[in-house]
Design a protein around this motif. Structure first.
Motif, PDB file in Angstrom:
ATOM      1  N   GLN A  52      15.715 -42.499 -33.275  1.00 18.96           N
ATOM      2  CA  GLN A  52      16.516 -43.697 -32.947  1.00 18.96           C
ATOM      3  C   GLN A  52      17.760 -43.766 -33.847  1.00 18.96           C
ATOM      4  N   ARG A  53      17.551 -43.507 -35.132  1.00 22.00           N
ATOM      5  CA  ARG A  53      18.663 -43.591 -36.073  1.00 22.00           C
ATOM      6  C   ARG A  53      19.709 -42.517 -35.806  1.00 22.00           C
ATOM      7  N   ILE A  54      19.236 -41.326 -35.520  1.00 25.08           N
ATOM      8  CA  ILE A  54      20.145 -40.189 -35.389  1.00 25.08           C
ATOM      9  C   ILE A  54      20.989 -40.278 -34.106  1.00 25.08           C
ATOM     10  N   TYR A 107      25.273 -25.161 -39.057  1.00 29.35           N
ATOM     11  CA  TYR A 107      23.847 -25.353 -38.762  1.00 29.35           C
ATOM     12  C   TYR A 107      23.435 -26.822 -38.920  1.00 29.35           C
ATOM     13  N   GLY A 108      23.960 -27.474 -39.950  1.00 25.55           N
ATOM     14  CA  GLY A 108      23.647 -28.881 -40.180  1.00 25.55           C
ATOM     15  C   GLY A 108      24.132 -29.751 -39.027  1.00 25.55           C
ATOM     16  N   ILE A 109      25.360 -29.482 -38.545  1.00 23.31           N
ATOM     17  CA  ILE A 109      25.908 -30.261 -37.420  1.00 23.31           C
ATOM     18  C   ILE A 109      25.118 -29.939 -36.143  1.00 23.31           C
ATOM     19  N   TYR A 110      24.760 -28.659 -35.980  1.00 21.46           N
ATOM     20  CA  TYR A 110      23.938 -28.260 -34.831  1.00 21.46           C
ATOM     21  C   TYR A 110      22.609 -29.043 -34.838  1.00 21.46           C
ATOM     22  N   LEU A 111      21.993 -29.144 -36.015  1.00 20.86           N
ATOM     23  CA  LEU A 111      20.733 -29.896 -36.139  1.00 20.86           C
ATOM     24  C   LEU A 111      20.922 -31.354 -35.700  1.00 20.86           C
ATOM     25  N   LEU A 112      22.033 -31.960 -36.165  1.00 18.36           N
ATOM     26  CA  LEU A 112      22.297 -33.363 -35.836  1.00 18.36           C
ATOM     27  C   LEU A 112      22.426 -33.599 -34.339  1.00 18.36           C
ATOM     28  N   TYR A 113      23.024 -32.619 -33.645  1.00 21.14           N
ATOM     29  CA  TYR A 113      23.293 -32.803 -32.212  1.00 21.14           C
ATOM     30  C   TYR A 113      22.218 -32.187 -31.314  1.00 21.14           C
ATOM     31  N   SER A 114      21.250 -31.479 -31.902  1.00 20.84           N
ATOM     32  CA  SER A 114      20.236 -30.839 -31.057  1.00 20.84           C
ATOM     33  C   SER A 114      18.886 -31.552 -31.137  1.00 20.84           C
ATOM     34  N   ILE A 115      18.866 -32.605 -31.936  1.00 20.13           N
ATOM     35  CA  ILE A 115      17.596 -33.349 -32.073  1.00 20.13           C
ATOM     36  C   ILE A 115      17.418 -34.272 -30.861  1.00 20.13           C
TER      37      ILE A 115
ATOM     38  N   LEU B  37      17.787 -28.151 -50.591  1.00 20.82           N
ATOM     39  CA  LEU B  37      18.632 -28.428 -49.420  1.00 20.82           C
ATOM     40  C   LEU B  37      18.278 -27.484 -48.269  1.00 20.82           C
ATOM     41  N   TYR B  38      18.102 -26.200 -48.605  1.00 18.07           N
ATOM     42  CA  TYR B  38      17.815 -25.218 -47.547  1.00 18.07           C
ATOM     43  C   TYR B  38      16.362 -25.326 -47.069  1.00 18.07           C
ATOM     44  N   ILE B  39      15.457 -25.740 -47.949  1.00 18.90           N
ATOM     45  CA  ILE B  39      14.069 -26.002 -47.513  1.00 18.90           C
ATOM     46  C   ILE B  39      14.086 -27.205 -46.545  1.00 18.90           C
ATOM     47  N   HIS B  40      14.932 -28.192 -46.870  1.00 15.99           N
ATOM     48  CA  HIS B  40      15.068 -29.391 -46.040  1.00 15.99           C
ATOM     49  C   HIS B  40      15.625 -29.021 -44.662  1.00 15.99           C
ATOM     50  N   PHE B  41      16.612 -28.133 -44.638  1.00 16.46           N
ATOM     51  CA  PHE B  41      17.166 -27.644 -43.358  1.00 16.46           C
ATOM     52  C   PHE B  41      16.047 -27.019 -42.518  1.00 16.46           C
ATOM     53  N   ALA B  42      15.229 -26.191 -43.167  1.00 17.84           N
ATOM     54  CA  ALA B  42      14.139 -25.496 -42.459  1.00 17.84           C
ATOM     55  C   ALA B  42      13.148 -26.510 -41.887  1.00 17.84           C
ATOM     56  N   ALA B  43      12.841 -27.543 -42.688  1.00 19.82           N
ATOM     57  CA  ALA B  43      11.894 -28.564 -42.227  1.00 19.82           C
ATOM     58  C   ALA B  43      12.478 -29.345 -41.050  1.00 19.82           C
ATOM     59  N   LEU B  44      13.770 -29.696 -41.168  1.00 20.71           N
ATOM     60  CA  LEU B  44      14.409 -30.487 -40.106  1.00 20.71           C
ATOM     61  C   LEU B  44      14.581 -29.697 -38.819  1.00 20.71           C
ATOM     62  N   SER B  45      14.576 -28.374 -38.917  1.00 23.08           N
ATOM     63  CA  SER B  45      14.736 -27.558 -37.702  1.00 23.08           C
ATOM     64  C   SER B  45      13.560 -27.798 -36.738  1.00 23.08           C
ATOM     65  N   GLN B  46      12.467 -28.345 -37.262  1.00 24.55           N
ATOM     66  CA  GLN B  46      11.327 -28.657 -36.388  1.00 24.55           C
ATOM     67  C   GLN B  46      11.588 -29.873 -35.517  1.00 24.55           C
ATOM     68  N   LEU B  47      12.708 -30.543 -35.791  1.00 26.15           N
ATOM     69  CA  LEU B  47      13.066 -31.709 -34.964  1.00 26.15           C
ATOM     70  C   LEU B  47      13.938 -31.319 -33.764  1.00 26.15           C
ATOM     71  N   ILE B  48      14.327 -30.037 -33.690  1.00 29.81           N
ATOM     72  CA  ILE B  48      15.194 -29.593 -32.593  1.00 29.81           C
ATOM     73  C   ILE B  48      14.485 -29.848 -31.262  1.00 29.81           C
ATOM     74  N   GLY B  49      15.178 -30.535 -30.376  1.00 31.07           N
ATOM     75  CA  GLY B  49      14.620 -30.834 -29.053  1.00 31.07           C
ATOM     76  C   GLY B  49      13.602 -31.957 -29.066  1.00 31.07           C
TER      77      GLY B  49
END
Lengths: 115, 132
Positions: A52-54, A107-115, B37-49
């Motif tokens: 919701q926040r994102i 990658y960070g911006i991709y994460l923000l927009y792909s969630i 920071l990079y461990i956090h990126f890896a964890a957040l990648s599980q939120l894709i989709g």
């Protein structure tokens, strides 16, 4: 003051100034992030709340700002440490760190927009 | 530059706590945060989709990290962050020439503020974990 605690001599003046500026921004960004995730979010940190926040464009802008500040501050700090080791191939180090920075930001911006 | 000179910041001998030793820990904690920071990126990648899937991967991940060992690691990470933050604010202010005459006092004031922040946040996180 002694110069033992400054990276002023290790990197260019503009990089040193940006390190200070991003440090100030980091206090704000990280402070808000920790508050949202661990104080407000401590009641119930759920996937739904994150999603919701994102979706909110202001939060997206916040996290893009945070991303730019943290990547610059972190990798520029790492650059200061590497340069202090006396490594001579500074251009190569700069190049590698710029590539890592650009990939991290994309990658960070991709994460923000792909969630 | 000879190696012994280039590693000046990592040596403890002959340095004051509010001077070289604080800077050594500032750099070490900075490296830990960068790694995180990079461990956090890896964890957040599980939120894709997650918007379409409901984030089942991330829900499983949350179940794993909401356990005592990970909460303990969180508390340690907060200590690293609060140290780096409090000492970093001191360094930024020092760079503007403020607080340089009372370095020891300024250092300890910032450390006290950092520790108070760390204790408060840790309390909130542990309390939330115990009541979840």
């Amino acid at each position: 003051m002694t110069n033992q605690e400054s990276i002023k001599g290790s990197i260019a003046p503009i990089a040193w100034l940006l390190q200070l500026i991003t440090a100030i921004f980091m206090v704000f960004f990280l402070g808000v992030h920790l508050w949202i995730m661990h104080v407000e979010g401590s009641i119930e940190l759920t996937v739904q709340a994150i999603l919701q926040r994102i979706q909110n464009p202001w939060w997206k802008a916040f996290y893009i700002g945070f991303l730019l500040a943290v990547v610059y501050h972190g990798l520029n700090g790492l650059r200061g440490i590497i340069f202090d080791l006396g490594i001579k191939r500074k251009s190569l180090i700069n190049g590698i760190l710029w590539v890592i920075a650009i990939i991290s930001i994309i990658y960070g911006i991709y994460l923000l927009y792909s969630i | 530059m000879p190696l012994k000179d280039s590693l000046y910041w990592i040596k403890l001998k002959g340095k004051h706590l509010s001077d070289g030793i604080a800077f050594l820990f500032h750099r070490l904690t900075g490296l830990v945060i960068l790694l995180y920071l990079y461990i956090h990126f890896a964890a957040l990648s599980q939120l894709i989709g997650a918007q379409s899937t409901g984030g089942s991967n991330f829900k499983n991940f949350l179940k794993t990290v909401e356990s005592p060992p990970f909460v303990a690691l969180d508390i340690l990470l907060f200590l690293v962050i609060f140290y780096h933050g409090a000492n970093g604010i001191r360094l930024v202010i020092n760079e503007f020439g403020i607080g340089t005459k009372k370095r020891q006092l300024f250092f300890w004031i910032m450390m006290a503020l950092g520790i108070i922040g760390w204790i408060l946040l840790s309390y909130v996180v542990v309390n939330a974990f115990l009541h979840s």
